[in-house]
Design a protein around this motif. Structure first.
Motif, PDB file in Angstrom:
ATOM      1  N   SER A 565     -10.136 -10.620  12.851  1.00  0.00           N
ATOM      2  CA  SER A 565     -10.661 -11.422  13.964  1.00  0.00           C
ATOM      3  C   SER A 565     -10.959 -12.850  13.518  1.00  0.00           C
ATOM      4  CB  SER A 565     -11.928 -10.760  14.515  1.00  0.00           C
ATOM      5  OG  SER A 565     -12.523 -11.555  15.511  1.00  0.00           O
ATOM      6  N   LEU A 566     -11.583 -12.998  12.355  1.00  0.00           N
ATOM      7  CA  LEU A 566     -11.841 -14.337  11.818  1.00  0.00           C
ATOM      8  C   LEU A 566     -10.541 -15.093  11.566  1.00  0.00           C
ATOM      9  CD1 LEU A 566     -14.709 -13.721   9.238  1.00  0.00           C
ATOM     10  CD2 LEU A 566     -14.858 -15.096  11.303  1.00  0.00           C
ATOM     11  N   PHE A 567      -9.593 -14.387  10.990  1.00  0.00           N
ATOM     12  CA  PHE A 567      -8.296 -14.995  10.687  1.00  0.00           C
ATOM     13  C   PHE A 567      -7.657 -15.524  11.970  1.00  0.00           C
ATOM     14  CE2 PHE A 567      -4.890 -14.403   7.208  1.00  0.00           C
ATOM     15  CZ  PHE A 567      -4.272 -15.596   7.560  1.00  0.00           C
ATOM     16  N   GLN A 568      -7.649 -14.703  13.006  1.00  0.00           N
ATOM     17  CA  GLN A 568      -7.041 -15.110  14.278  1.00  0.00           C
ATOM     18  C   GLN A 568      -7.781 -16.300  14.896  1.00  0.00           C
ATOM     19  OE1 GLN A 568      -7.312 -11.341  16.312  1.00  0.00           O
ATOM     20  NE2 GLN A 568      -5.179 -10.798  15.851  1.00  0.00           N
ATOM     21  N   THR A 569      -9.118 -16.240  14.869  1.00  0.00           N
ATOM     22  CA  THR A 569      -9.926 -17.306  15.487  1.00  0.00           C
ATOM     23  C   THR A 569      -9.660 -18.650  14.830  1.00  0.00           C
ATOM     24  OG1 THR A 569     -11.680 -15.735  16.072  1.00  0.00           O
ATOM     25  CG2 THR A 569     -12.280 -18.072  15.960  1.00  0.00           C
ATOM     26  N   TYR A 570      -9.741 -18.699  13.514  1.00  0.00           N
ATOM     27  CA  TYR A 570      -9.608 -19.990  12.826  1.00  0.00           C
ATOM     28  C   TYR A 570      -8.164 -20.433  12.679  1.00  0.00           C
ATOM     29  CZ  TYR A 570     -14.578 -20.159  12.055  1.00  0.00           C
ATOM     30  OH  TYR A 570     -15.935 -20.236  12.259  1.00  0.00           O
ATOM     31  N   ASN A 571      -7.246 -19.488  12.733  1.00  0.00           N
ATOM     32  CA  ASN A 571      -5.835 -19.874  12.734  1.00  0.00           C
ATOM     33  C   ASN A 571      -5.474 -20.545  14.057  1.00  0.00           C
ATOM     34  OD1 ASN A 571      -3.227 -19.835  11.361  1.00  0.00           O
ATOM     35  ND2 ASN A 571      -2.597 -18.421  12.972  1.00  0.00           N
ATOM     36  N   GLU A 572      -5.991 -20.001  15.159  1.00  0.00           N
ATOM     37  CA  GLU A 572      -5.750 -20.616  16.475  1.00  0.00           C
ATOM     38  C   GLU A 572      -6.420 -21.988  16.559  1.00  0.00           C
ATOM     39  OE1 GLU A 572      -7.109 -17.884  19.392  1.00  0.00           O
ATOM     40  OE2 GLU A 572      -5.577 -16.374  18.950  1.00  0.00           O
ATOM     41  N   LEU A 573      -7.653 -22.097  16.058  1.00  0.00           N
ATOM     42  CA  LEU A 573      -8.329 -23.396  16.067  1.00  0.00           C
ATOM     43  C   LEU A 573      -7.536 -24.423  15.257  1.00  0.00           C
ATOM     44  CD1 LEU A 573     -12.079 -22.349  15.553  1.00  0.00           C
ATOM     45  CD2 LEU A 573     -11.061 -23.333  17.618  1.00  0.00           C
ATOM     46  N   ASP A 574      -6.996 -23.979  14.143  1.00  0.00           N
ATOM     47  CA  ASP A 574      -6.241 -24.888  13.291  1.00  0.00           C
ATOM     48  C   ASP A 574      -4.948 -25.328  13.966  1.00  0.00           C
ATOM     49  OD1 ASP A 574      -5.881 -26.111  10.548  1.00  0.00           O
ATOM     50  OD2 ASP A 574      -4.079 -24.886  10.656  1.00  0.00           O
ATOM     51  N   LEU A 575      -4.269 -24.392  14.630  1.00  0.00           N
ATOM     52  CA  LEU A 575      -3.027 -24.724  15.319  1.00  0.00           C
ATOM     53  C   LEU A 575      -3.278 -25.692  16.479  1.00  0.00           C
ATOM     54  CD1 LEU A 575      -1.237 -21.236  15.398  1.00  0.00           C
ATOM     55  CD2 LEU A 575      -0.714 -23.189  13.939  1.00  0.00           C
ATOM     56  N   ASN A 576      -4.368 -25.456  17.224  1.00  0.00           N
ATOM     57  CA  ASN A 576      -4.712 -26.353  18.334  1.00  0.00           C
ATOM     58  C   ASN A 576      -5.082 -27.741  17.834  1.00  0.00           C
ATOM     59  OD1 ASN A 576      -4.309 -24.265  20.152  1.00  0.00           O
ATOM     60  ND2 ASN A 576      -6.461 -23.630  20.135  1.00  0.00           N
ATOM     61  N   ALA A 577      -5.818 -27.797  16.734  1.00  0.00           N
ATOM     62  CA  ALA A 577      -6.193 -29.094  16.173  1.00  0.00           C
ATOM     63  C   ALA A 577      -4.968 -29.839  15.672  1.00  0.00           C
ATOM     64  CB  ALA A 577      -7.183 -28.888  15.022  1.00  0.00           C
ATOM     65  N   LYS A 578      -4.040 -29.112  15.097  1.00  0.00           N
ATOM     66  CA  LYS A 578      -2.811 -29.741  14.602  1.00  0.00           C
ATOM     67  C   LYS A 578      -1.980 -30.279  15.761  1.00  0.00           C
ATOM     68  CE  LYS A 578       1.268 -28.789  11.771  1.00  0.00           C
ATOM     69  NZ  LYS A 578       2.019 -27.762  10.994  1.00  0.00           N
ATOM     70  N   HIS A 625      -0.037  -4.560  10.451  1.00  0.00           N
ATOM     71  CA  HIS A 625       0.807  -5.553  11.124  1.00  0.00           C
ATOM     72  C   HIS A 625       0.070  -6.870  11.330  1.00  0.00           C
ATOM     73  CE1 HIS A 625       4.359  -3.090  12.174  1.00  0.00           C
ATOM     74  NE2 HIS A 625       3.498  -2.076  12.134  1.00  0.00           N
ATOM     75  N   HIS A 626      -1.217  -6.807  11.692  1.00  0.00           N
ATOM     76  CA  HIS A 626      -1.975  -8.028  11.973  1.00  0.00           C
ATOM     77  C   HIS A 626      -2.122  -8.884  10.719  1.00  0.00           C
ATOM     78  CE1 HIS A 626      -2.928  -6.732  16.017  1.00  0.00           C
ATOM     79  NE2 HIS A 626      -3.402  -5.578  15.546  1.00  0.00           N
ATOM     80  N   VAL A 627      -2.436  -8.251   9.596  1.00  0.00           N
ATOM     81  CA  VAL A 627      -2.641  -9.000   8.359  1.00  0.00           C
ATOM     82  C   VAL A 627      -1.363  -9.703   7.943  1.00  0.00           C
ATOM     83  CG1 VAL A 627      -3.136  -8.783   5.890  1.00  0.00           C
ATOM     84  CG2 VAL A 627      -4.533  -7.544   7.552  1.00  0.00           C
ATOM     85  N   VAL A 628      -0.259  -8.963   7.891  1.00  0.00           N
ATOM     86  CA  VAL A 628       1.012  -9.549   7.447  1.00  0.00           C
ATOM     87  C   VAL A 628       1.490 -10.619   8.424  1.00  0.00           C
ATOM     88  CG1 VAL A 628       3.423  -9.055   6.896  1.00  0.00           C
ATOM     89  CG2 VAL A 628       1.637  -7.437   6.238  1.00  0.00           C
ATOM     90  N   ALA A 629       1.314 -10.366   9.727  1.00  0.00           N
ATOM     91  CA  ALA A 629       1.744 -11.346  10.727  1.00  0.00           C
ATOM     92  C   ALA A 629       0.990 -12.665  10.578  1.00  0.00           C
ATOM     93  CB  ALA A 629       1.547 -10.772  12.124  1.00  0.00           C
ATOM     94  N   LEU A 630      -0.298 -12.588  10.300  1.00  0.00           N
ATOM     95  CA  LEU A 630      -1.095 -13.800  10.145  1.00  0.00           C
ATOM     96  C   LEU A 630      -0.697 -14.563   8.878  1.00  0.00           C
ATOM     97  CD1 LEU A 630      -4.538 -12.388  11.281  1.00  0.00           C
ATOM     98  CD2 LEU A 630      -3.247 -14.191  12.428  1.00  0.00           C
TER      99      LEU A 630
END
Length: 865
Positions: A565-578, A625-630
Motif C-alpha cells: 500500500s505504501l509502495f502504491q501510494t508514493y509511487n503514484e505521488l511520484d508519477l503525478n509530481a513528475k 504480483h503486486h511487489v514485482v509489478a511495482l
C-alpha cells in the motif's frame, strides 16, 4: 548464477555486539560482496535544521490554537508579588457553620458589634487622607516605602557625607503615616498619626547604616551612563524595617520565620547593601555584577531553598528588574529566582523568561557561563509534575534549544540529562489518559523527545539510554500517544539514529510489539512523509543482518499489504509530481538529492530486498504480483540519471527475487520484459547500474529464452567488453553470464568475437591469484567452451594456449598460489576457495589442453551471480 559457497544457508546472527565491535575479516567482506542475495544500504533520512527556535517546528501537526505559544510578553506584573508557596491541590471541605441572621440584638451582642460612627473632627480626616494618598502614590510607583524612614531627631544626625539629604517635613509625615498603618500597636501621636519610636531603635539603626556603608564592597552609583535605565527611589531599610514594611502578601509568611541574630546580621551586612544597589543602579553591566554578588552572598549564607525574613521583598525587587528587558540580566535574575525555590505562577514565569532568552542562540554562551543548566535540570528532577506541567514545558523547551549547541549538549550529557529525561518520561507515562493534564503533557513530551533526539548523537548518551532501559519507556510513549504525530515523529527519529548501531537494534527488537507498532504507525500516518521514511529506514536496518527479524516482521498480520500500500501510494505521488513537472518545465535539470517521495521508495524497496534474503519470505515475494509489478514500474518510469539509488535498489531487489525458482514466480513470467528494461542500464555510463543489470542477467540467463534474447539483442558483446573493466565484481558477473551461454554448444562461438578468449585468460592472470572464485568461473567457462574439441589449437590461439599452460600450472602450485602475504583469516579463506572450487576445475582444464581433447560433460551453473 551462484558459486558453490552461496549454496550455504545464511546463519542467523544476533544483533548484539560487544562494547568493542568485532571487525569483519577480509574474507567476510569479499564473501558479502559476492553473495547472490544481498542486503542494501542507504543513508539515514536527513532532518533539516529549523531556521528559528520554537516550541513546535514548522512541520508540527499542532495548529496555533491547539498549542502553547512560543512568543509572549513577560513583565514584572506577570509575577505574583507574594512569596511563592506550593499548591497542595487539596480541595477544602465546606464549613458546617451556618450564619445567624441579626433579627434582634441582645445586650451581649450589642457590646461585641461596633457600628460606624461619624468623624469627630473633619480636619483630622483630611490629615489621615492626605497621608494615605501620599502612601498610595509611592506604592503605585512599585516601591513599598519612601527612600528612608526619618525619625524625629534625624535632622540633627548624618551617617556620613554620602547619605542622601534629609527629606522635607511632608516626607517625614508620610513615613510616619506609613509606619502607623503597619504597626497597630503604636500609641504615640504626631500630627494625629500614631508612631512607634525609642532611642534604642534609633541607635540600632545608626549603627547598622554605618556598618553597611563601610563594610559593603559595592559602591552606590550616581553618575549618568549610556546604559542607564531610569531614576529610581532608593529603599534604605534595615531588616527590622523591612519586616514591618514588606508587601502584604508575603510579610505575614515572613513574620513566622524565626531567625537568629547572626542570620539577621548577615542579611543586614551582606545582602541588604546589594539589594539597595539593585534598586538604585542604572547601568545594566553593574546590575549584572550586583546579581552575581547577590547570588554568591545568598549561597555563602546558605539562604537558598529555605524561608527567611525579607525573602518576599527580595523576590519582588528581582521581579521588577525583569522589565528592563536585558537578556544577560534576565539570565542572572532567573538563576537567583530559581535558586530561591519559587513555585506556582512565579516558577512558570521564570521558566518562560529562560525559554524566551534561550530562543536566541547567541545567548548560548551566556547560558553556559552562568551555569543555568543545573537550575533547569533541578526543576525537572524535584518539582511536582502535575502542578507545574506548564513550567516543565517551557523549561524542557529551553533545554531543547540549548541542546542544539555542541558544547552545551556535552554538558547536558555530563550532568545526567539522559537519566533525568528518562525519569521524567516515566512520570508522564504513569499519568492515565483520563487525567485532566494528559493532553497538555503531550506538548511536554514533544520537547522531551526532541531533546533526547539531540542527546543520542553522543556515544555515551546512547550507552546511558540502553543502561537505564529508556528504549522500553519510549515504546510505552509511542503506544500511548499513537495519535500524536509530533511525538511519534520525534520517537522514530530517535529510533532511526539508534538503529544504525547493532546493540541498539537489539534493544529495539527486544520489545515484543515492536513490529506491530511500526505497522500501526505506517497505517495511521501514511501521508506523513517524514515519519514514514524513518519507519521504513528502521525496518530496513532491523532486517539487514538478522534472519529472525525478517521472518518475524513478515509474519505480522498485514505486513506485506502495508508495504505494498505504501509502495502504491508514493509511487503514484511520484508519477503525478513528475507529470506536473514535465508540463511546467521544458528544461529538466538533474536533482542533486532524491525527492521526499523517491526517498521513501528507496527505503521501502530496501526493506523488500532485505526481507527476500530469508528463503521462505523471498519465495513468497517472488510470487507476489503486486511487489514485482511495482518494482518493474520503477524501472519503466525512472532513469538512473533521475534517481540513481532508486533504480539500483529496484534492480538489486529484482536480482534477489530472481534467485528463487518457485512454482508461481512472477519474475519468471515477466523475465523478457525485465530483460528489455535492463538494456537501458547496460547502455548507461553508471558502473553501479551496469553491475546490477549484469547480475540480474546472470540469474535470468539460466532460462533458454533469455539466452536467446542475449544473442539476438547482442547483449553478449556487452558481457565480453565488460571483461576489460578491471573491476573484479563486474568481471565476475559478466563471466557468469558467458558461462551460462556456453552451456548451449551452439552459442559457444560467441566467445571468439571481440577477443573473448583472450580477455578471459587476462582475467585469470590479473585476478586469479587474489580471487579464486573469479578464477574458478573463468576455468568453468573455458571448460564449457572447449568441450569435445579435436585439438587445443581449434579452440585457442597459440599464445593463449601457452599462457594457459604456464598460468594454470603456477596457480595449481599450492606454495606459489597461496603465498601472497594475506592476513591469517584471508589466507584460510583463500585456501578453502582454492581447494574446493578452483583446483578441481583447473586440473581438468589443464589436462584437457595437454591431451588436446576430452569427452567430459559441460559445466552449468545453478545459482546466481
Amino acid at each position: 548464477m551462484q558459486s558453490s559457497k552461496n549454496k550455504n544457508v545464511e546463519k542467523s546472527e544476533p544483533f548484539y555486539r560487544p562494547s568493542v565491535p568485532k571487525q569483519k575479516t577480509s574474507a567476510e567482506i569479499i564473501n558479502e560482496a559476492r553473495n547472490a542475495l544481498r542486503t542494501l544500504r542507504t543513508q539515514r533520512p536527513f532532518t533539516p535544521r529549523e531556521d528559528q527556535r520554537k516550541l513546535f517546528g514548522s512541520a508540527s501537526s499542532r495548529t496555533p490554537d491547539n498549542r502553547p505559544p512560543s512568543t509572549f510578553s513577560l513583565h514584572a506584573s506577570s509575577f505574583e508579588s507574594g512569596d511563592s508557596r506550593l499548591v497542595s491541590g487539596t480541595r477544602l471541605s465546606p464549613l458546617d457553620h451556618k450564619p445567624k441572621l441579626l433579627s434582634s440584638s441582645t445586650k451581649d451582642e450589642d457590646s461585641s458589634i461596633s457600628f460606624p460612627k461619624p468623624p469627630v473632627n473633619p480636619v483630622e480626616v483630611r490629615k489621615v487622607s492626605s497621608a494615605r494618598a501620599r502612601l498610595c502614590r509611592t506604592a503605585s510607583q512599585g516601591y513599598l516605602l519612601p527612600d528612608k524612614i526619618f525619625l524625629p531627631d534625624e535632622n540633627k544626625e548624618q551617617v556620613n557625607s554620602e547619605e542622601p539629604a534629609p527629606m522635607d517635613n511632608l516626607s517625614r509625615r508620610s513615613n510616619r503615616s506609613y509606619l502607623a498603618e503597619l504597626n497597630p500597636r503604636s500609641s504615640a501621636k504626631d500630627d494625629g498619626i500614631p508612631l512607634v519610636y525609642n532611642e534604642h531603635n534609633k541607635a540600632e539603626e545608626q549603627d547598622f547604616l554605618k556598618g553597611a556603608v563601610t563594610t559593603s564592597p559595592l559602591q552606590f552609583k550616581s553618575g549618568s551612563d549610556q546604559n542607564k535605565i531610569g531614576d529610581k527611589p532608593s529603599s534604605n531599610l534595615s531588616l527590622t524595617d523591612w519586616n514591618k514594611s514588606g508587601n502584604k502578601a508575603g510579610s505575614e509568611d515572613d513574620s513566622r520565620v524565626n531567625e537568629t541574630e547572626e542570620e539577621e546580621n548577615y542579611w543586614n551586612v551582606k545582602i541588604l547593601p546589594i539589594v539597595y544597589e539593585l534598586e538604585n543602579e542604572d547601568n545594566i553591566e553593574n546590575l549584572c555584577l550586583a546579581c552575581t554578588s547577590l547570588h554568591e552572598a545568598l549561597e555563602e549564607g546558605n539562604m537558598f531553598g529555605k524561608k527567611f525574613k525579607g525573602r518576599s521583598v527580595l523576590l519582588k525587587t528581582l521581579y521588577k528588574l525583569v522589565d528592563i528587558g536585558s537578556e544577560p540580566l534576565g539570565l542572572k535574575l532567573a538563576k537567583i529566582i530559581l535558586a530561591l525555590k519559587v513555585s506556582g505562577k512565579n516558577l512558570l514565569n521564570v521558566c518562560k523568561l529562560v525559554f524566551k532568552i534561550s530562543r536566541n542562540e547567541k545567548n548560548d554562551s551566556l547560558i553556559q557561563t552562568d551555569g543555568l543548566l543545573d537550575s533547569l535540570l533541578e526543576i525537572l528532577r524535584i518539582e511536582d509534575l502535575h502542578t507545574n506541567h506548564e513550567a516543565f514545558l517551557y523549561c524542557t523547551g529551553a533545554i531543547k534549544f540549548i541542546s542544539g549547541n555542541a558544547v552545551l549538549l556535552n554538558e547536558l550529557a555530563n550532568k545526567g540529562g539522559v537519566e533525568i529525561m528518562f525519569q521524567l518520561m516515566k512520570r508522564i507515562n504513569n499519568i492515565k489518559e483520563n487525567d485532566t493534564c494528559f493532553s497538555n503533557l503531550g506538548h511536554l513530551l514533544v520537547q522531551l523527545t526532541a531533546t533526547l533526539r539531540n542527546l543520542i548523537d553522543l556515544p555515551r548518551s546512547r550507552c546511558q539510554l540502553l543502561c537505564c532501559s529508556a528504549v522500553s519507556e519510549l515504546w510505552v510513549v509511542l503506544e500511548q500517544r499513537l495519535n500524536d504525530k509530533d511525538i511519534c515523529t520525534n520517537i522514530v527519529r530517535i529510533f532511526s539514529k539508534l538503529s544504525s548501531y547493532n546493540d541498539c537494534c537489539a534493544a529495539l527488537a527486544d520489545y515484543s510489539r515492536c513490529y506491530v507498532l511500526f505497522l500501526a504507525l505506517l497505517n495511521k500516518h501514511q501521508k506523513k512523509q517524514d515519519l514514514v521514511v524513518r519507519v521504513v529506514f528502521i525496518l530496513g536496518n532491523l532486517t539487514a543482518k538478522n534472519n529472525q527479524a525478517r521472518e518475524q516482521f513478515f509474519k505480522e498480520k498485514g505486513s506485506a499489504d502495508t508495504l505494498i500500500s505504501l509502495f502504491q501510494t508514493y509511487n503514484e505521488l511520484d508519477l503525478n509530481a513528475k507529470k506536473e513537472k514535465h508540463e511546467g518545465e521544458q528544461n529538466k535539470t538533474k536533482q542533486k538529492h532524491p525527492s521526499e517521495g523517491d526517498d521513501i521508495l528507496i527505503k521501502l524497496i530496501r526493506v523488500l530486498a532485505n526481507l527476500s534474503i530469508h528463503p521462505s519470505v523471498g519465495a513468497a515475494l517472488a510470487a507476489n504480483h503486486h511487489v514485482v509489478a511495482l518494482l518493474i514500474t520503477v524501472l519503466e518510469y525512472k532513469s538512473i540519471d533521475d534517481c540513481e539509488e532508486l533504480v539500483i535498489n529496484a534492480t538489486a531487489t529484482i536480482n534477489n527475487l530472481s534467485y528463487y525458482k518457485v512454482r508461481n514466480s512472477v519474475i519468471e513470467d515477466k523475465k523478457l520484459h525485465i530483460a528489455e528494461l535492463l538494456l537501458k542500464l547496460l547502455m548507461s555510463s553508471n558502473m553501479d547500474g551496469i553491475l546490477e543489470a549484469v547480475r540480474v542477467f546472470g540469474n535470468l540467463s539460466q532460462y533458454f529464452e533469455i539466452c536467446d534474447f542475449i544473442i539476438q539483442r547482442k547483449v553478449y558483446k556487452f558481457m565480453v567488453a565488460l571483461l576489460d573493466a578491471k573491476h573484479q565484481d563486474v568481471c565476475f558477473s559478466a563471466c557468469g553470464v558467458l558461462l551460462n551461454l556456453t552451456v548451449d554448444k551452439n552459442k559457444r562461438p560467441i566467445l571468439k568475437e571481440g577477443g573473448g578468449i583472450k580477455k578471459l585468460v587476462d582475467c585469470l592472470r590479473d585476478f586469479g591469484p587474489t580471487d579464486w572464485q573469479l578464477a574458478c568461473l573463468v576455468c568453468k567457462t573455458l571448460w564449457n567452451y572447449s568441450e569435445n574439441i579435436a585439438s587445443a589449437a581449434s579452440c585457442f590461439e597459440d599464445d593463449d594456449i601457452n599462457t594457459l599452460l604456464v598460468l594454470l600450472a603456477s596457480l595449481l602450485d599450492e606454495e606459489l598460489a597461496l603465498d601472497y602475504g594475506f592476513d591469517r583469516d584471508l589466507r584460510n579463506y583463500h585456501k578453502l576457495c582454492w581447494e574446493t572450487e578452483f583446483k578441481p576445475v583447473a586440473q581438468k582444464l589443464l589436462k584437457r589442453i595437454q591431451n588436446h581433447h576430452s569427452i567430459l560433460q559441460p559445466i552449468t551453473i545453478t545459482g546466481g551471480c
